[in-house]
Enzyme design. Sequence first.
Site, short mmCIF file in Angstrom:
data_model
loop_
_atom_site.label_atom_id
_atom_site.label_comp_id
_atom_site.label_asym_id
_atom_site.label_seq_id
_atom_site.Cartn_x
_atom_site.Cartn_y
_atom_site.Cartn_z
N HIS A 26 0.83 -1.21 0.00
CA HIS A 26 0.00 0.00 0.00
C HIS A 26 0.87 1.26 0.00
O HIS A 26 1.58 1.53 0.96
CB HIS A 26 -0.89 -0.02 1.25
CG HIS A 26 -1.89 1.07 1.32
ND1 HIS A 26 -2.03 1.88 2.42
CD2 HIS A 26 -2.82 1.49 0.42
CE1 HIS A 26 -3.01 2.73 2.22
NE2 HIS A 26 -3.50 2.52 1.01
N ARG A 27 0.82 1.98 -1.12
CA ARG A 27 1.65 3.18 -1.29
C ARG A 27 3.15 2.85 -1.18
O ARG A 27 3.94 3.65 -0.71
CB ARG A 27 1.26 4.28 -0.31
CG ARG A 27 -0.24 4.59 -0.29
CD ARG A 27 -0.62 5.65 0.73
NE ARG A 27 -2.06 5.61 0.97
CZ ARG A 27 -2.69 6.30 1.93
NH1 ARG A 27 -1.99 7.10 2.72
NH2 ARG A 27 -3.98 6.20 2.10
N GLU A 53 0.80 -0.78 -4.85
CA GLU A 53 -0.32 0.13 -5.04
C GLU A 53 0.14 1.56 -4.82
O GLU A 53 0.87 1.84 -3.86
CB GLU A 53 -1.44 -0.22 -4.05
CG GLU A 53 -2.71 0.58 -4.19
CD GLU A 53 -2.74 1.86 -3.36
OE1 GLU A 53 -3.68 2.65 -3.54
OE2 GLU A 53 -1.83 2.07 -2.52
N ASP A 55 -1.08 6.02 -5.64
CA ASP A 55 -2.16 6.96 -5.92
C ASP A 55 -1.69 8.00 -6.92
O ASP A 55 -0.55 8.48 -6.83
CB ASP A 55 -2.59 7.67 -4.63
CG ASP A 55 -2.91 6.69 -3.52
OD1 ASP A 55 -3.98 6.08 -3.56
OD2 ASP A 55 -2.06 6.54 -2.60
N HIS A 68 -1.22 10.84 -2.47
CA HIS A 68 -2.53 10.37 -2.03
C HIS A 68 -3.51 11.50 -1.75
O HIS A 68 -4.63 11.51 -2.27
CB HIS A 68 -2.39 9.50 -0.78
CG HIS A 68 -3.71 9.05 -0.22
ND1 HIS A 68 -4.41 9.79 0.71
CD2 HIS A 68 -4.46 7.95 -0.49
CE1 HIS A 68 -5.53 9.17 1.00
NE2 HIS A 68 -5.59 8.05 0.29
N GLU A 129 -4.22 3.75 -8.37
CA GLU A 129 -5.52 4.36 -8.10
C GLU A 129 -5.54 5.79 -8.62
O GLU A 129 -4.69 6.61 -8.25
CB GLU A 129 -5.82 4.35 -6.61
CG GLU A 129 -7.16 5.01 -6.30
CD GLU A 129 -7.47 5.15 -4.82
OE1 GLU A 129 -8.42 5.88 -4.49
OE2 GLU A 129 -6.74 4.55 -4.00
N LYS A 131 -7.21 9.16 -8.18
CA LYS A 131 -7.97 9.81 -7.11
C LYS A 131 -8.94 10.82 -7.71
O LYS A 131 -8.58 11.64 -8.54
CB LYS A 131 -7.02 10.52 -6.14
CG LYS A 131 -5.92 9.65 -5.56
CD LYS A 131 -6.48 8.57 -4.66
CE LYS A 131 -7.04 9.13 -3.37
NZ LYS A 131 -7.45 8.03 -2.45
N ASP A 249 0.10 -2.01 4.52
CA ASP A 249 1.22 -1.09 4.75
C ASP A 249 2.48 -1.84 5.14
O ASP A 249 3.55 -1.23 5.23
CB ASP A 249 0.87 -0.11 5.88
CG ASP A 249 -0.30 0.80 5.55
OD1 ASP A 249 -0.37 1.29 4.41
OD2 ASP A 249 -1.17 1.00 6.44
#
Length: 268
Positions: A26-27, A53, A55, A68, A129, A131, A249
Amino acid sequence: MTTITNLDRRPDGQRAGSGLPLVVAHRGNSSVAPENTLAALDSAWRAGADVVEVDLQLTKDGVAVVIHDERVDRTTNGAGRADQLTAAQVAGLDAGDWFSDHFRGQQVPTAEDLLAFFVGHPGVCLLAELKGTWGTEDVRRVTEVVERVGLAERTVVQSFDVGTVKALRDVAPELPRGLLVDALPEDLIALCRELRVMALNPSGLLLRREPDLVDALHGEGLRTMVWTLNEPAHWASAVAAGVDGIITDRPDRLRGWLDAAHDLPGGR
């Protein structure tokens, strides 16, 4: 070479290969490096993540950058909305110092920077993703670069925004798409069919409320990557539910937990 077909499922419902869910960072490896930076991506790759992943947002002058929040305040030394800053202004921000002195000088990557990283690291896939709401010309700024650098087979582009997913469908119909949800929309399966997504990615809380969701999605040939789970008890529940990927994370810890709990050899 790793491709997004790692999400394919066998007829018995297990993921091709190990039968375990993909580790989705995540990120990036955001527990040990500043989120959405190249340092976090590199750490996730070194930790053995299958997918990273990130953003994406658009700057004032239409450049896709990896961040993000709508505002840059939390994760940089700057202030203001990302869409009210130019790409040059965003490039001048420090995106690492807030995390620790060790990461001082990390920048907010552009989409070009992001994709160059994945070109140079063929063992990992990208979950991007978008946003907010992106129109067709907006999404083309990302999809054309993904296709040009040859990453379409290793990329899934997702959004909470249905209009954005529709734009992705219309602009790049062959590029794998995902829909993010934290509540079940009406006529979920019909919506997934309309958007022609390959993945429906729910929150962990939604998955706990809807224990039959994964089976329903798999019955439609859809994959599911649940977000954002950081504790072993939650990982165990997700594995038991049969998810295709766990977004976390802590990709290093999840990789170790999966390997240890299922008697697998270590990662890379």
